[in-house]
Scaffold this active site. Sequence first.
Site, PDB file in Angstrom:
ATOM      1  N   SER A  33       0.821  -1.211   0.000  1.00 41.35           N
ATOM      2  CA  SER A  33       0.000   0.000   0.000  1.00 41.35           C
ATOM      3  C   SER A  33       0.856   1.263   0.000  1.00 41.35           C
ATOM      4  O   SER A  33       0.365   2.353  -0.286  1.00 41.35           O
ATOM      5  CB  SER A  33      -0.950   0.000   1.201  1.00 41.35           C
ATOM      6  N   CYS A  34       2.144   1.130   0.299  1.00 40.13           N
ATOM      7  CA  CYS A  34       3.062   2.267   0.217  1.00 40.13           C
ATOM      8  C   CYS A  34       3.182   2.743  -1.225  1.00 40.13           C
ATOM      9  O   CYS A  34       2.861   2.020  -2.165  1.00 40.13           O
ATOM     10  CB  CYS A  34       4.457   1.864   0.683  1.00 40.13           C
ATOM     11  N   VAL A  35       3.696   3.952  -1.381  1.00 44.88           N
ATOM     12  CA  VAL A  35       3.959   4.513  -2.705  1.00 44.88           C
ATOM     13  C   VAL A  35       5.414   4.944  -2.771  1.00 44.88           C
ATOM     14  O   VAL A  35       5.965   5.435  -1.786  1.00 44.88           O
ATOM     15  CB  VAL A  35       3.033   5.716  -2.996  1.00 44.88           C
TER      16      VAL A  35
END
Length: 183
Positions: A33-35
């Site tokens: 879910s990180c970018v």
Amino acid sequence: MRGEAAAAKIHVVQGEQFVTDDPGIVLSTLLGSCVSACMRDPVAAVGGMNHFLLPGGVASAADGVAQRHAVHAMELLVNELLKRGARRERLEAKLFGGARLIDGLTDIGSKNADFAERFLAAEGIRLVGGSLRGEQGRKLQYWPVSGRARQSLMERENRQVFDAERRSRPVAVPAGEGAVELF
């Protein structure tokens, strides 16, 4: 490819960023879910990558605490590029990550992706590619000087990315946040 075999690999984890003008370096990370924002100035031949996660439990995309962490991560990357000779009007970015890994929970990945897109638009930084959202984690490699990126999607059953994100915590923004000067 010959150049890839000789490349020095640097792994960028959540809360970190790395900038270089060395064409022999490839940056890598694992995203759920990180970018990660991968930015470069093609004229100055300098580029870098960050890896950020909005804190969990965000009530809305406008939540100040969550925004502060993400803005800080983006400002660090932009400022380091500018220090190394990049010019704001030439910056280009690719965004990766923002997956929804667990059904039924808040889609923090989408919030991360939305934030990154809004940040680039507000700062006038061209978005030239990437891969956001979806339901799979990603293994990402980025060659910051050339701007080349390669991702491999991970099987949804592969919990490696989710487990790493669950153990991590957003990096605290230092006192005096907001004092970062954007050129």
